[in-house]
Design a protein around this motif. Sequence first.
Motif, PDB file in Angstrom:
ATOM      1  N   CYS A   1       0.847  -1.188   0.000  1.00 52.28           N
ATOM      2  CA  CYS A   1       0.000   0.000   0.000  1.00 52.28           C
ATOM      3  C   CYS A   1       0.881   1.235   0.000  1.00 52.28           C
ATOM      4  O   CYS A   1       1.796   1.348   0.833  1.00 52.28           O
ATOM      5  CB  CYS A   1      -0.905  -0.017   1.225  1.00 52.28           C
TER       6      CYS A   1
ATOM      7  N   GLU B   1      -4.413  -6.021   0.705  1.00 51.14           N
ATOM      8  CA  GLU B   1      -5.244  -7.208   0.905  1.00 51.14           C
ATOM      9  C   GLU B   1      -5.744  -7.744  -0.441  1.00 51.14           C
ATOM     10  O   GLU B   1      -6.000  -6.962  -1.353  1.00 51.14           O
ATOM     11  CB  GLU B   1      -6.478  -6.875   1.773  1.00 51.14           C
TER      12      GLU B   1
ATOM     13  N   ASN C   1      -8.628  -8.720  -1.107  1.00 48.71           N
ATOM     14  CA  ASN C   1      -9.988  -8.236  -1.400  1.00 48.71           C
ATOM     15  C   ASN C   1     -10.056  -6.719  -1.561  1.00 48.71           C
ATOM     16  O   ASN C   1     -11.143  -6.162  -1.686  1.00 48.71           O
ATOM     17  CB  ASN C   1     -10.984  -8.704  -0.330  1.00 48.71           C
ATOM     18  N   SER C   2      -8.917  -6.040  -1.585  1.00 47.99           N
ATOM     19  CA  SER C   2      -8.953  -4.601  -1.883  1.00 47.99           C
ATOM     20  C   SER C   2      -9.249  -4.423  -3.368  1.00 47.99           C
ATOM     21  O   SER C   2      -8.703  -5.150  -4.205  1.00 47.99           O
ATOM     22  CB  SER C   2      -7.609  -3.952  -1.553  1.00 47.99           C
TER      23      SER C   2
ATOM     24  N   SER D   1      -4.456  -0.125   0.154  1.00 46.05           N
ATOM     25  CA  SER D   1      -5.099  -1.091   1.041  1.00 46.05           C
ATOM     26  C   SER D   1      -6.497  -0.578   1.400  1.00 46.05           C
ATOM     27  O   SER D   1      -6.818   0.595   1.156  1.00 46.05           O
ATOM     28  CB  SER D   1      -4.264  -1.268   2.307  1.00 46.05           C
ATOM     29  N   ILE D   2      -7.275  -1.432   2.023  1.00 48.18           N
ATOM     30  CA  ILE D   2      -8.632  -1.023   2.405  1.00 48.18           C
ATOM     31  C   ILE D   2      -8.602   0.136   3.416  1.00 48.18           C
ATOM     32  O   ILE D   2      -9.315   1.123   3.229  1.00 48.18           O
ATOM     33  CB  ILE D   2      -9.439  -2.241   2.903  1.00 48.18           C
TER      34      ILE D   2
ATOM     35  N   LEU E   1      -7.920   3.288   1.469  1.00 47.97           N
ATOM     36  CA  LEU E   1      -9.084   3.731   0.692  1.00 47.97           C
ATOM     37  C   LEU E   1     -10.072   4.496   1.573  1.00 47.97           C
ATOM     38  O   LEU E   1     -10.708   5.449   1.118  1.00 47.97           O
ATOM     39  CB  LEU E   1      -9.797   2.514   0.095  1.00 47.97           C
ATOM     40  N   GLU E   2     -10.175   4.061   2.822  1.00 43.99           N
ATOM     41  CA  GLU E   2     -11.098   4.742   3.740  1.00 43.99           C
ATOM     42  C   GLU E   2     -10.602   6.142   4.090  1.00 43.99           C
ATOM     43  O   GLU E   2     -11.349   6.953   4.620  1.00 43.99           O
ATOM     44  CB  GLU E   2     -11.296   3.925   5.033  1.00 43.99           C
TER      45      GLU E   2
ATOM     46  N   ARG F   1     -16.853   5.248  -6.204  1.00 43.37           N
ATOM     47  CA  ARG F   1     -17.384   5.706  -4.912  1.00 43.37           C
ATOM     48  C   ARG F   1     -17.897   7.150  -4.994  1.00 43.37           C
ATOM     49  O   ARG F   1     -18.293   7.716  -3.966  1.00 43.37           O
ATOM     50  CB  ARG F   1     -16.292   5.624  -3.843  1.00 43.37           C
TER      51      ARG F   1
END
Length: 246
Positions: A24, A32, A34-35, A41-42, A45-46, A121
């Motif tokens: 990341c 991850e 699933n990112s 990374s998740i 992103l947040e 998003r």
Amino acid sequence: MTRLYRQFQTWGRNALDLIYPRECLVTGEPVENNSPCRYLSIPALERIYFIHEPHCGTCGAPFFGELIALRDCPHCRELNPAYANGRSLFFLRDTGREFIHELKYRNGQRLVPDLSPILRRAPRYLEFLAGSILVPIPLHPVRERERGYNQSLLIALQLGEISGCPVQDILERVKFTETQTRLDRSQRQANMRDAFAVKKGVNLSPDQRLVLVDDVFTTGATLNSAAKILLKAGVQQIDVATLGHG
Ligand SMILES: [Zn+2]
């Protein structure tokens, strides 16, 4: 043909993973599985601070409190824009700042596909682009040779892919300008004067809506200079869209 293309894409990605391990770019941790992004990374992103309404109509900076009734933020009141509306996707801080920095200065082509999950998003931002032709802000040829690519063109192409809007690379930078980071607002405006031209042989229709695309909105001097050239060339509907604001 398509299958072969996908196979090439997979090989390309695997090769990229060897050169740039999937860390990341904000946290330094492995990304991850699933990112939705390859290099964010998740948690990173947040930490993209998307800009929501109400916001300044010229630069897209959000309004707080009593400023809501006004159209423009205090910074834009002196800009006298040659375009109608401006939008920025996120604040230039935290993940947003890192992403733009990498995109511009550290072999940014590899990051461009990561824009897609970010843009998904932000449906309002994509709605703003709908029905337009995207026009990237060009780099001077000297700067483009140094960097190897024009980040604004890469951004415009990705925006085009997600929004379905065509991209037309119709402007050229005819004046070499040093980096503007140390210049104040009025110096930037003077610096950018007559910096752009419409490429020879390009026909512009007054009925088309053009959206100028750049990586960041700082004072608006660069975008406004480009908008003035389009206005002079007879374009009547000009808007601007950037990723970062700050
Ligand atoms: Zn503003």
